[in-house]
Design a protein around this motif. Sequence first.
Motif, PDB file in Angstrom:
ATOM      1  N   ASP A 170       0.863  -1.177   0.000  1.00  0.00           N
ATOM      2  CA  ASP A 170       0.000   0.000   0.000  1.00  0.00           C
ATOM      3  C   ASP A 170       0.900   1.227   0.000  1.00  0.00           C
ATOM      4  O   ASP A 170       1.332   1.698   1.038  1.00  0.00           O
ATOM      5  CB  ASP A 170      -0.928  -0.009   1.225  1.00  0.00           C
ATOM      6  N   TYR A 171       1.176   1.711  -1.203  1.00  0.00           N
ATOM      7  CA  TYR A 171       2.140   2.806  -1.357  1.00  0.00           C
ATOM      8  C   TYR A 171       1.600   4.105  -0.781  1.00  0.00           C
ATOM      9  O   TYR A 171       0.445   4.459  -1.017  1.00  0.00           O
ATOM     10  CB  TYR A 171       2.435   2.988  -2.843  1.00  0.00           C
ATOM     11  N   SER A 172       2.438   4.786  -0.025  1.00  0.00           N
ATOM     12  CA  SER A 172       2.080   6.158   0.321  1.00  0.00           C
ATOM     13  C   SER A 172       3.270   7.051   0.007  1.00  0.00           C
ATOM     14  O   SER A 172       4.410   6.730   0.337  1.00  0.00           O
ATOM     15  CB  SER A 172       1.662   6.274   1.778  1.00  0.00           C
ATOM     16  N   PRO A 173       3.014   8.167  -0.701  1.00  0.00           N
ATOM     17  CA  PRO A 173       4.122   9.012  -1.134  1.00  0.00           C
ATOM     18  C   PRO A 173       4.798   9.685   0.056  1.00  0.00           C
ATOM     19  O   PRO A 173       4.160  10.001   1.047  1.00  0.00           O
ATOM     20  CB  PRO A 173       3.446  10.043  -2.035  1.00  0.00           C
ATOM     21  N   GLY A 174       6.086   9.906  -0.075  1.00  0.00           N
ATOM     22  CA  GLY A 174       6.820  10.609   0.979  1.00  0.00           C
ATOM     23  C   GLY A 174       6.835  12.099   0.695  1.00  0.00           C
ATOM     24  O   GLY A 174       5.839  12.658   0.253  1.00  0.00           O
ATOM     25  N   GLU A 175       7.974  12.731   0.955  1.00  0.00           N
ATOM     26  CA  GLU A 175       8.112  14.167   0.713  1.00  0.00           C
ATOM     27  C   GLU A 175       8.130  14.432  -0.801  1.00  0.00           C
ATOM     28  O   GLU A 175       8.634  13.623  -1.579  1.00  0.00           O
ATOM     29  CB  GLU A 175       9.433  14.659   1.295  1.00  0.00           C
ATOM     30  N   LEU A 176       7.610  15.587  -1.185  1.00  0.00           N
ATOM     31  CA  LEU A 176       7.627  15.957  -2.602  1.00  0.00           C
ATOM     32  C   LEU A 176       9.057  16.105  -3.097  1.00  0.00           C
ATOM     33  O   LEU A 176       9.890  16.683  -2.406  1.00  0.00           O
ATOM     34  CB  LEU A 176       6.911  17.297  -2.786  1.00  0.00           C
ATOM     35  N   PRO A 177       9.353  15.614  -4.294  1.00  0.00           N
ATOM     36  CA  PRO A 177      10.694  15.836  -4.852  1.00  0.00           C
ATOM     37  C   PRO A 177      10.854  17.288  -5.305  1.00  0.00           C
ATOM     38  O   PRO A 177       9.859  18.001  -5.469  1.00  0.00           O
ATOM     39  CB  PRO A 177      10.744  14.881  -6.041  1.00  0.00           C
ATOM     40  N   SER A 178      12.090  17.720  -5.539  1.00  0.00           N
ATOM     41  CA  SER A 178      12.318  19.133  -5.873  1.00  0.00           C
ATOM     42  C   SER A 178      11.889  19.477  -7.302  1.00  0.00           C
ATOM     43  O   SER A 178      11.577  20.618  -7.612  1.00  0.00           O
ATOM     44  CB  SER A 178      13.777  19.509  -5.661  1.00  0.00           C
ATOM     45  N   ILE A 179      11.894  18.477  -8.194  1.00  0.00           N
ATOM     46  CA  ILE A 179      11.405  18.717  -9.564  1.00  0.00           C
ATOM     47  C   ILE A 179      10.316  17.693  -9.894  1.00  0.00           C
ATOM     48  O   ILE A 179      10.531  16.489  -9.763  1.00  0.00           O
ATOM     49  CB  ILE A 179      12.536  18.628 -10.614  1.00  0.00           C
ATOM     50  N   LEU A 180       9.161  18.196 -10.322  1.00  0.00           N
ATOM     51  CA  LEU A 180       8.045  17.320 -10.677  1.00  0.00           C
ATOM     52  C   LEU A 180       7.843  17.311 -12.186  1.00  0.00           C
ATOM     53  O   LEU A 180       8.051  18.331 -12.845  1.00  0.00           O
ATOM     54  CB  LEU A 180       6.739  17.815 -10.048  1.00  0.00           C
ATOM     55  N   SER A 181       7.418  16.193 -12.710  1.00  0.00           N
ATOM     56  CA  SER A 181       6.951  16.121 -14.092  1.00  0.00           C
ATOM     57  C   SER A 181       5.507  15.647 -14.064  1.00  0.00           C
ATOM     58  O   SER A 181       5.199  14.668 -13.387  1.00  0.00           O
ATOM     59  CB  SER A 181       7.803  15.137 -14.899  1.00  0.00           C
ATOM     60  N   LEU A 182       4.659  16.348 -14.786  1.00  0.00           N
ATOM     61  CA  LEU A 182       3.231  16.005 -14.774  1.00  0.00           C
ATOM     62  C   LEU A 182       2.807  15.460 -16.129  1.00  0.00           C
ATOM     63  O   LEU A 182       3.215  15.967 -17.171  1.00  0.00           O
ATOM     64  CB  LEU A 182       2.394  17.239 -14.431  1.00  0.00           C
ATOM     65  N   ASP A 183       1.973  14.443 -16.077  1.00  0.00           N
ATOM     66  CA  ASP A 183       1.500  13.852 -17.325  1.00  0.00           C
ATOM     67  C   ASP A 183       0.164  13.166 -17.060  1.00  0.00           C
ATOM     68  O   ASP A 183      -0.291  13.094 -15.924  1.00  0.00           O
ATOM     69  CB  ASP A 183       2.528  12.836 -17.834  1.00  0.00           C
ATOM     70  N   GLU A 184      -0.436  12.627 -18.114  1.00  0.00           N
ATOM     71  CA  GLU A 184      -1.685  11.906 -17.923  1.00  0.00           C
ATOM     72  C   GLU A 184      -1.590  10.579 -18.649  1.00  0.00           C
ATOM     73  O   GLU A 184      -0.741  10.370 -19.491  1.00  0.00           O
ATOM     74  CB  GLU A 184      -2.873  12.708 -18.435  1.00  0.00           C
ATOM     75  N   LYS A 185      -2.485   9.688 -18.264  1.00  0.00           N
ATOM     76  CA  LYS A 185      -2.503   8.372 -18.903  1.00  0.00           C
ATOM     77  C   LYS A 185      -3.937   8.006 -19.191  1.00  0.00           C
ATOM     78  O   LYS A 185      -4.787   8.048 -18.311  1.00  0.00           O
ATOM     79  CB  LYS A 185      -1.864   7.351 -17.955  1.00  0.00           C
ATOM     80  N   HIS A 186      -4.166   7.654 -20.432  1.00  0.00           N
ATOM     81  CA  HIS A 186      -5.519   7.281 -20.832  1.00  0.00           C
ATOM     82  C   HIS A 186      -5.814   5.852 -20.388  1.00  0.00           C
ATOM     83  O   HIS A 186      -5.012   4.957 -20.601  1.00  0.00           O
ATOM     84  CB  HIS A 186      -5.655   7.395 -22.356  1.00  0.00           C
ATOM     85  N   VAL A 187      -6.945   5.661 -19.718  1.00  0.00           N
ATOM     86  CA  VAL A 187      -7.341   4.304 -19.311  1.00  0.00           C
ATOM     87  C   VAL A 187      -8.817   4.074 -19.653  1.00  0.00           C
ATOM     88  O   VAL A 187      -9.532   4.994 -20.020  1.00  0.00           O
ATOM     89  CB  VAL A 187      -7.153   4.068 -17.794  1.00  0.00           C
ATOM     90  N   ASN A 188      -9.238   2.828 -19.506  1.00  0.00           N
ATOM     91  CA  ASN A 188     -10.639   2.535 -19.822  1.00  0.00           C
ATOM     92  C   ASN A 188     -11.560   2.968 -18.688  1.00  0.00           C
ATOM     93  O   ASN A 188     -11.132   3.180 -17.565  1.00  0.00           O
ATOM     94  CB  ASN A 188     -10.820   1.041 -20.113  1.00  0.00           C
ATOM     95  N   LYS A 189     -12.807   3.084 -18.980  1.00  0.00           N
ATOM     96  CA  LYS A 189     -13.768   3.628 -18.015  1.00  0.00           C
ATOM     97  C   LYS A 189     -14.107   2.665 -16.887  1.00  0.00           C
ATOM     98  O   LYS A 189     -14.773   3.039 -15.933  1.00  0.00           O
ATOM     99  CB  LYS A 189     -15.049   4.065 -18.740  1.00  0.00           C
ATOM    100  N   ARG A 190     -13.667   1.429 -17.011  1.00  0.00           N
ATOM    101  CA  ARG A 190     -13.989   0.464 -15.956  1.00  0.00           C
ATOM    102  C   ARG A 190     -13.324   0.842 -14.636  1.00  0.00           C
ATOM    103  O   ARG A 190     -13.794   0.524 -13.561  1.00  0.00           O
ATOM    104  CB  ARG A 190     -13.489  -0.925 -16.365  1.00  0.00           C
ATOM    105  N   MET A 191     -12.181   1.517 -14.761  1.00  0.00           N
ATOM    106  CA  MET A 191     -11.376   1.772 -13.580  1.00  0.00           C
ATOM    107  C   MET A 191     -11.890   2.950 -12.752  1.00  0.00           C
ATOM    108  O   MET A 191     -12.075   2.856 -11.554  1.00  0.00           O
ATOM    109  CB  MET A 191      -9.945   2.021 -14.027  1.00  0.00           C
ATOM    110  N   THR A 192     -12.055   4.099 -13.412  1.00  0.00           N
ATOM    111  CA  THR A 192     -12.633   5.260 -12.726  1.00  0.00           C
ATOM    112  C   THR A 192     -13.609   5.903 -13.701  1.00  0.00           C
ATOM    113  O   THR A 192     -13.683   5.531 -14.861  1.00  0.00           O
ATOM    114  CB  THR A 192     -11.569   6.327 -12.345  1.00  0.00           C
ATOM    115  N   GLU A 193     -14.307   6.910 -13.221  1.00  0.00           N
ATOM    116  CA  GLU A 193     -15.229   7.642 -14.080  1.00  0.00           C
ATOM    117  C   GLU A 193     -14.461   8.447 -15.125  1.00  0.00           C
ATOM    118  O   GLU A 193     -15.016   8.924 -16.098  1.00  0.00           O
ATOM    119  CB  GLU A 193     -16.079   8.589 -13.236  1.00  0.00           C
TER     120      GLU A 193
END
Length: 481
Positions: A170-193
């Motif tokens: 059960d992953y829980s993120p730690g402290e934020l890193p100093s550089i972030l990269s943001l992106d998205e991933k297309h998935v099917n609707k079964r997983m979330t709305e």
Amino acid sequence: MLLSRFNRLFKKIHNTYSYWAYRELQKSGYIIHSSYFIHTNFDFDRTRFRTSGRIIYVDAYYIPEEQSCPICGFTALSKNGHIKKTVKHCTYYTMLFVVTCHIQAYKCQHCHSFFYEKDPFSNPNETLSKESVFIILDKLKQANTTFESIAKDLHISRQNVIDVFDRYVDYSPGELPSILSLDEKHVNKRMTENTYLFIIVDFKNVKIFDIVYSRHKYAIERYFNKIPLEQRKKVLAITMDMWEPYKEVCERYFINAIIAVDSFHVMETINQAMDKIRISVEQKFNLKTENIEDNHIYYYMIKKFKFFFVKELDDIGDNYFYVRKLGARFTKQQILKYLLDIDEKLEKAYYLTAQYREFNKACVRSNCEEELEAILDRFYASGLAPFFEVAKTISTWKKYIINSFVVVPDALTKPKTAIEEPKPRRLSNGAIEGLNAIIEKINLNGNGYSNFYRFRNRCIYVINKDVPIKNTPIKLKKQSK
Ligand SMILES: [Zn+2]
């Protein structure tokens, strides 16, 4: 005779795996209690085996240890029968052990309390041995395994494997890193709305920081809102696509960070403008014949060599190109000249695209602003509508495009010598591509996860090699499929 052979075999397998598992454990640096792999001291003289197909039923007893009452410490105890606990032990490929541990019960002669001998073979409330759990978790680290495939390998049910994963990871993120990269991933609707998940990557370490169930503005805001301001202040740079909601949220929540737009993404939008011009010219000559060989030679050539318009000539191979319709071989330089001579617009669009490509490749932070201005002027003055549109977009994002020329030391390529500085790397989303491919693989192999939270955990568990395994497994609230 057969029985003692089995005893030896079992002992051998068991010891080998204990050692192997322990070594693997040390190598991967898990944060895990070492008592997981304590040697199981079954009394093999008393242990009985029975086989049925691929299943070996084992009646196991522990070698009795010196016991004292856990309440009063008294050592005069009377034996009080056994309790039985049956678990699956699936550490051996071709067979499954179903082990019934006969656990000795004691009664203290002094304080009359009851207690049991230690049962190190499996965790409380667990239907699998400790080593089986470890092996399942180890297999789940590979992107190409599925709950299904592991279950099949180990002769257990898919739900068994899922339960182990849900309870121990059960992953829980730690402290934020100093550089972030943001992106998205297309998935099917079964997983979330939502059809797009939001992915936050640790730029320096090329690891996933977290995956959020939606890339919508309100979802991202809610997510960052939960992270304390003090932590958010430590973020110095963020890379992203030209996606307005990301920019707006980041400017609000990360007051010390510079925002850089991924240059590959900008190049893509310019290539799209190029494509629009190319298609419009191509269509002028389209005779709509059934066979492309019978179509107009210009239509034929533009369609066949369309990659020339979005690639640097140096990156196209030096071999000859045979054009069947003309019955001749051409060099790449000849092909390009042929294509550009077809139409003035096509030529103009080609050079605008090539100029931007060159700018993106060769410029540095100190001269990129001036160069970009000059390119934008040419785009605006080109008289080509798609390039005019792109210029407008680029103008809006100009500041963030310029930020993408900021370089940071690349922590991943280790310098060869102690004096050598790490190679600088531009702020970009480049590293995400590889991670996205792994996420895609997990998504496809899993045949579309229906549980977002499990999918998130699995992706991060596979990609980040250091997700800790729970010492105390989580109790599952309800049976989830
Ligand atoms: Zn006692």
